[in-house]
Design an enzyme around this catalytic site. Sequence first.
Site, PDB file in Angstrom:
ATOM      1  N   ASP A  65       0.818  -1.127  -0.068  1.00  0.00           N
ATOM      2  CA  ASP A  65      -0.017   0.020  -0.037  1.00  0.00           C
ATOM      3  C   ASP A  65       0.869   1.333  -0.039  1.00  0.00           C
ATOM      4  O   ASP A  65       1.941   1.017   0.092  1.00  0.00           O
ATOM      5  CB  ASP A  65      -0.918   0.021   1.129  1.00  0.00           C
ATOM      6  N   TYR A  67       2.795   4.580   0.903  1.00  0.00           N
ATOM      7  CA  TYR A  67       3.555   5.422   2.025  1.00  0.00           C
ATOM      8  C   TYR A  67       2.322   6.372   2.883  1.00  0.00           C
ATOM      9  O   TYR A  67       1.599   6.763   1.966  1.00  0.00           O
ATOM     10  CB  TYR A  67       4.560   6.289   1.572  1.00  0.00           C
TER      11      TYR A  67
END
Length: 225
Positions: A65, A67
């Site tokens: 996913d 940052y």
Amino acid sequence: MIEQLSEDWRILLKEELTKAYFIGLQDKVNVAYEEALIYPPIEKIFSAFNLCSLENVKVVLIGQDPYHGNGQANGLSFSVSNGIAHPPSLKNILKEINQDLGFEIPKSGNLEAWAKQGVLLLNATLTVEEGKAGSHQKIGWEKFTNAVISELSIQKSGLVFLLWGGFAKGKAKFIKGANHLVLQTGHPSPLSANRGYWFGNKHFSQANTFLLKNNKVPVDWSLVD
């Protein structure tokens, strides 16, 4: 939201984009952007697709996913915006390129140059709430990106899939056909790399060797400043 996705990808994924779960996903994401600070910026949710045309795809690099820190995420897996310090995993990716191919480690960790050459920098989840890693998992993004992997592997030939770490390796089951190169190794995070599960994998040179054998232009991994 979906109107931001380029037309070539919308055509490939037209059936997926009309499914009930995806319509619900759009609603959830739109509400999230109204109620909290979400990354990447909403106009960059589909940057991985919009910077890497369907016609040009030759490498698929799967992340988990985005940052979740301020200014980091730019819609590309493992990439950060210009002027942002390299996160630990990205540092190790660039170190491996240095060891594998001899390229100097660049100042910028922006991987847009890879995307424009045909590297689909695909996070399994395309959005995240600030400071809350994994906060948008299991709302539908994974189902969508699994479909992307499956459709790509069916429609394209001679792709390289880079699966780093247990999460990415779990996506191998969505890769269809036997004419692709699937490279698997440990995650580039310090936890894995420091235990000997990352450095020396030579995935970047292996990818280019495979592309050349399939009459495709190799990727320039140098990220020249």
